[in-house]
Design an enzyme around this catalytic site. Structure first.
Site, mmCIF file in Angstrom:
data_model
loop_
_atom_site.group_PDB
_atom_site.id
_atom_site.type_symbol
_atom_site.label_atom_id
_atom_site.label_comp_id
_atom_site.label_asym_id
_atom_site.label_seq_id
_atom_site.Cartn_x
_atom_site.Cartn_y
_atom_site.Cartn_z
ATOM 1 N N LEU A 506 0.836 -1.020 -0.056
ATOM 2 C CA LEU A 506 -0.034 -0.097 -0.150
ATOM 3 C C LEU A 506 0.856 1.328 0.270
ATOM 4 O O LEU A 506 0.383 2.307 -0.515
ATOM 5 C CB LEU A 506 -0.686 -0.030 1.102
ATOM 6 C CG LEU A 506 -2.044 -0.986 1.322
ATOM 7 C CD1 LEU A 506 -2.669 -0.991 2.562
ATOM 8 C CD2 LEU A 506 -2.970 -1.019 0.232
ATOM 9 N N GLY A 507 2.055 1.163 0.744
ATOM 10 C CA GLY A 507 2.833 2.254 0.558
ATOM 11 C C GLY A 507 4.020 2.308 1.406
ATOM 12 O O GLY A 507 4.420 0.994 1.940
ATOM 13 N N GLY A 510 8.693 6.134 6.805
ATOM 14 C CA GLY A 510 10.153 6.380 7.406
ATOM 15 C C GLY A 510 10.570 5.110 7.899
ATOM 16 O O GLY A 510 11.571 4.666 8.342
ATOM 17 N N PHE A 511 9.428 4.254 8.637
ATOM 18 C CA PHE A 511 9.566 3.122 9.420
ATOM 19 C C PHE A 511 9.572 1.924 8.923
ATOM 20 O O PHE A 511 9.536 0.696 9.616
ATOM 21 C CB PHE A 511 8.900 3.327 10.883
ATOM 22 C CG PHE A 511 9.233 4.236 11.892
ATOM 23 C CD1 PHE A 511 8.119 4.961 12.402
ATOM 24 C CD2 PHE A 511 10.453 4.539 11.737
ATOM 25 C CE1 PHE A 511 8.484 5.724 13.433
ATOM 26 C CE2 PHE A 511 10.763 5.725 12.784
ATOM 27 C CZ PHE A 511 9.718 6.310 13.591
ATOM 28 N N SER A 513 7.376 -0.485 5.468
ATOM 29 C CA SER A 513 6.227 -0.549 4.461
ATOM 30 C C SER A 513 4.911 -1.149 4.933
ATOM 31 O O SER A 513 4.842 -1.715 6.236
ATOM 32 C CB SER A 513 6.802 -1.765 3.315
ATOM 33 O OG SER A 513 7.909 -1.226 2.701
ATOM 34 N N VAL A 514 3.825 -0.713 4.331
ATOM 35 C CA VAL A 514 2.478 -1.361 4.639
ATOM 36 C C VAL A 514 1.817 -1.968 3.470
ATOM 37 O O VAL A 514 1.945 -1.831 2.582
ATOM 38 C CB VAL A 514 1.734 0.085 5.043
ATOM 39 C CG1 VAL A 514 0.347 -0.527 5.483
ATOM 40 C CG2 VAL A 514 2.173 0.934 5.870
ATOM 41 N N LYS A 528 1.853 -3.427 9.020
ATOM 42 C CA LYS A 528 2.970 -2.402 8.868
ATOM 43 C C LYS A 528 4.072 -3.215 9.366
ATOM 44 O O LYS A 528 4.298 -3.578 10.419
ATOM 45 C CB LYS A 528 2.779 -1.087 9.977
ATOM 46 C CG LYS A 528 4.092 -0.350 10.084
ATOM 47 C CD LYS A 528 3.647 0.912 11.292
ATOM 48 C CE LYS A 528 4.770 1.868 11.264
ATOM 49 N NZ LYS A 528 4.461 2.783 12.285
ATOM 50 N N ASP A 625 4.060 13.588 15.237
ATOM 51 C CA ASP A 625 4.309 13.423 13.768
ATOM 52 C C ASP A 625 3.028 13.511 13.058
ATOM 53 O O ASP A 625 2.655 12.637 12.066
ATOM 54 C CB ASP A 625 4.798 11.965 13.462
ATOM 55 C CG ASP A 625 5.605 11.753 12.257
ATOM 56 O OD1 ASP A 625 5.712 10.858 11.790
ATOM 57 O OD2 ASP A 625 6.038 13.044 11.462
#
Length: 814
Positions: A506-507, A510-511, A513-514, A528, A625
């Site tokens: 999905l995207g 910074g931490f 991929s999802v 995640k 954030d």
């Protein structure tokens, strides 16, 4: 005329002959003349051109305003570039306004029947006079018979220095001539910044903000300023600085290769050297270029090292005056001497003084010129003078000495001068250095031996540690109060996500991929997966699980469970069908799917989620954030705040905290958090303000650049609001779906949220009230504008930055 130019430009936006048509139109609309006389004044719609066709004098306005100014601009260049304004403080409003030359040689601007609004002063011509625009861009009043120049615009500079114009001073009369910035890009009245040269020997240039130094060029050395390393030996200088017998100094600028060049002092305090390439303006120099250029940023006896990012250090023999202030990134208190000087002139004993030489230095301020034939004599003269703290022998200048604090010192990567600083001999103890070298050598040897030994143990234990790690994670989670949290097996998640295939991705953040997944019971999930190189460690992972599992609100994303196996760390969320808000707002096609009413609903939903975090939940949470990519949208386009890895929990009456490890996203971080590590409810409010302006404009904070000056999104929003043009910020894709009052109100709320001082920003309860009522809003103060990178490149998407715990604050992107 300006309206017709604008209209025609829009109609011919995609036609190659736009400039030709514009030029042809100007021939019929503008009546050009060679000079202004008593019989032939200059009226609105007429221009006075230089004989070489480079410059023209005429009336102009901003944004089709009724306010008209008389100014000099480059002829034939669209958009108009104004280099001098006569009536910069008093615009004319009467269509019958004209510029005339009186019988005594005074140039006067009449506002129709309302009288004179600007005058060049009493010239006292006896034989009549005329006005010409010279090929240099200098507007002059000339006595007809004698040819004597009675007045010239080059002696009354605005914000621009043209070739052959000069900045000057006169020691005896106190006269000073410099550049003064505009108040804004659409208001030519005098602004906050002034550029001058000093009458000291040698001279140096100063950019002043009011009465406070803002930037300093360093002393002049024949063909260059020593504080500008771009002016090295290979540099063919277009500048000169001369002094005459009358005590006047003149700083001149020449550009023989380009008739269309200029140096401008912008309203935000930047000096820009610009050259026209036939299509656009190239910036050949811009300063201040970085934080090291800001005057006195490192305080007395500190120097700023130009690196990425810039940082402050103390000279050898000095230590920070306030360690605590330096840890927060506030270096202005500077440094103090570690060992007291005992001046004994030429003494050679233990109390003798020595000099430590530092290369690539911009010479500090407060220097004094001393007559010396060479560097050796310069050093000896300094040594013999107990008040001398440092010296430098600079080609093109000679000997400079310092007896006051070494202020505004910079160390360049290349270029600059040698600065020799006076120290007590104990600071350069040779034996102490030898002991240090021996200690380092022994330590390195032991380190290598221990390293090889440890490597053998590590290889045998790596598999064992992987098994222990999973149990440790599970035990830590079980000690937390996280009811209802489901623990998933890795093979279950791999099956659900088709082994983390790209088609399920999905995207990426910074931490990690999802991925989208589907469990055997039919539930759709979002997974995640933290990357091995992720900065989100155990603390952030635990933080996100514990916090989200305890928070329940329609505008917060819900966590279903987690999975820890070996080095893999996974978080499982409820699936959001419409992904994140940034996939709509910043996409040229999908942005059409969310009209203004929907965007306004999303804005209010985010504010409600934020109010729950700050005030209404049993825990008080600061997100730290908040950004567009962390707002997820469900199937009904309801917003949900996500990604709580950086969130902090407050207890009782706590309202703010401080950290030495500052992590966040570039552009969304409040000033007090980015530079001092202080975060509170007002930090999230600042991020919300940026997010709000992005939703309104459809522009990303890290990519937006407007106009010739490259204004940031905050700067452009401020300009629109100040000009009562808040609707200009609106995303063009919204068409007629918005209410101008509602948009303007939201722009004002966004600017209230991004004010520099936390106390000036609204709290979350006030914010939601502003969004849901029509009560009067307070007036915002000008925000701090973020400066783009000097190479013109935007940071990467949602770039994270970290300020590490050091005495020198350093920023890292991730």
């Amino acid at each position: 005329m300006d309206f017709l130019f604008l209209l025609l430009e829009r109609k011919n936006k995609h036609m190659g002959k736009k400039r030709v048509v514009l030029l042809w139109l100007s021939i019929f609309i503008s009546f050009s003349s060679a000079e202004i006389t008593e019989e032939s004044p200059l009226s609105i719609g007429q221009t006075l051109s230089s004989s070489n066709g480079v410059y023209e004098l005429g009336f102009f306005s901003f944004n089709n305003s009724q306010n008209q100014y008389v100014g000099i601009s480059f002829k034939g260049i669209i958009p108009r570039v104004v280099v001098w304004v006569a009536n910069r403080e008093k615009p004319v409003t009467d269509s019958a306004a004209n510029l005339v030359i009186s019988s005594n040689g005074s140039l006067q601007l009449f506002n129709g029947k309302h009288g004179v609004v600007w005058s060049s002063g009493k010239a006292l011509a006896s034989n009549g006079s005329r006005v010409e625009l010279l090929d240099s861009g200098n507007l002059v009043v000339i006595e007809k018979v004698s040819g004597r120049t009675l007045w010239e615009s080059f002696e009354h500079l605005g914000d621009t220095l043209l070739p052959h114009s000069t900045i000057m001073y006169n020691v005896h009369t106190g006269e000073k001539r410099g550049l003064t910035s505009w108040k804004s890009y659409t208001d030519p009245s005098p602004g906050d910044f002034v550029v001058l040269i000093t009458p000291q020997v040698p001279s140096q240039g100063f950019l002043m903000r009011g009465s406070t130094p803002y930037f300093r060029s360093g002393p002049w050395a024949k063909t260059k300023f020593t504080g500008l390393p771009q002016m090295d030996e290979s540099y063919t200088s277009p500048f000169s600085l001369t002094q005459d017998v009358n005590g006047s100094g003149y700083y001149s600028y020449f550009d023989r290769d380009n008739k269309r060049s200029r140096i401008r002092l912008t309203p935000d305090g930047s000096m820009k050297a610009l050259r026209y390439n036939g299509m656009d303006w190239d910036t050949t120099y811009e300063g201040p270029a970085n934080s090291c250029d800001i005057y006195g940023v490192c305080g007395p006896f500190g120097f700023c090292v130009i690196s990425v990012p810039p940082k402050c250090k103390c000279f050898k023999g000095f230590i920070p005056k306030s360690i605590e202030e330096w840890k927060t990134g506030n270096w202005t208190s500077g440094c103090v001497r570690r060992s007291e000087l005992h001046c004994q002139g030429n003494s050679t004993g233990k109390d003798a003084n020595v000099f430590h030489t530092v290369p690539n230095i911009k010479p500090p301020d407060f220097y004094e010129y001393a007559d010396s034939v060479d560097a050796e004599e310069c050093q000896q003269n300094c040594l013999n003078n107990c008040s001398c703290l440092a010296f430098a022998y600079i080609p093109g200048i000679g000997c400079l000495m310092w007896s006051k604090d070494l202020m505004d010192t910079v160390q360049f990567a290349a270029g600059g001068e040698l600065l020799s600083i006076r120290l007590a001999r104990s600071e350069l103890d040779v034996n102490k250095r030898k002991k240090t070298i021996i200690a380092i050598t022994v330590s390195l040897t032991l380190f290598v031996i221990l390293g090889f030994t440890a490597f053998g143990f590590w290889r045998r234990r790596v598999e064992q540690n992987a098994l222990i790690s999973e149990d440790a994670w599970r035990n830590d989670l079980q000690t937390q109060d996280v009811p209802g949290l489901e623990y998933f097996e890795m093979n279950t998640i791999q099956t659900a996500t088709n082994n983390f295939s790209l088609s399920n991705k999905l995207g990426h953040g910074g931490f990690g991929s999802v991925y989208k997944g589907k469990l055997q019971d039919g539930r759709e999930i979002a997974v995640k997966r933290l990357s091995s190189s992720s900065e989100q460690g155990k603390q952030e992972f635990m933080n996100e699980i514990v916090l989200i599992s305890k928070l329940q609100h329609r505008n917060l994303v819900r966590v279903l469970g987690c999975c820890v196996e070996g080095t893999e760390k996974l978080l499982i969320y409820e699936f959001m069908k419409n992904k994140s808000l940034d996939t709509f707002v910043f996409d040229s096609k999908k942005r059409l799917e969310i009209d203004w009413p929907k965007r306004f609903d999303i804005i209010q939903g985010i504010a409600r989620g934020l109010l729950y975090l700050h005030r209404d939940s049993r825990l008080r949470i600061i997100h730290r954030d908040l950004k567009v990519s962390n707002i997820l949208l469900d199937e009904k386009m309801n917003p949900k705040i996500s990604d709580f890895g950086l969130a902090r929990m407050f207890h009782g009456t706590e309202y703010q905290d401080k950290t030495r490890r500052v992590v966040g996203t570039l552009g969304y971080m409040s000033p007090e958090y980015a530079w001092a590590g202080v975060f509170s409810e007002k930090s999230d409010i600042y991020s919300f303000g940026v997010l709000l302006l992005e939703i309104i404009s459809g522009e990303k904070i890290s990519r937006f650049s407007y106009g010739e000056e490259g204004k940031t999104l905050l700067a452009y929003a401020w300009e629109c609001w100040c000009g009562a043009r808040g609707v200009n910020l609106l995303d063009q894709a919204l068409g007629d779906s918005c209410h101008p009052y509602e948009v303007g109100r939201c722009v004002q709320i966004g600017l209230l949220c991004v004010q520099y001082q936390p106390a000036d920003r609204p709290n979350t309860l006030e914010l939601l009230s502003m969004l849901t009522t029509t009560s009067d809003l307070p007036l915002p103060k000008q925000p701090t504008f973020v400066v783009h990178t000097r190479d013109g490149k935007s940071p990467s998407n949602d770039s994270m930055i970290t300020v590490n715990e050091m005495t020198e604050s350093v920023i890292h992107g991730r």
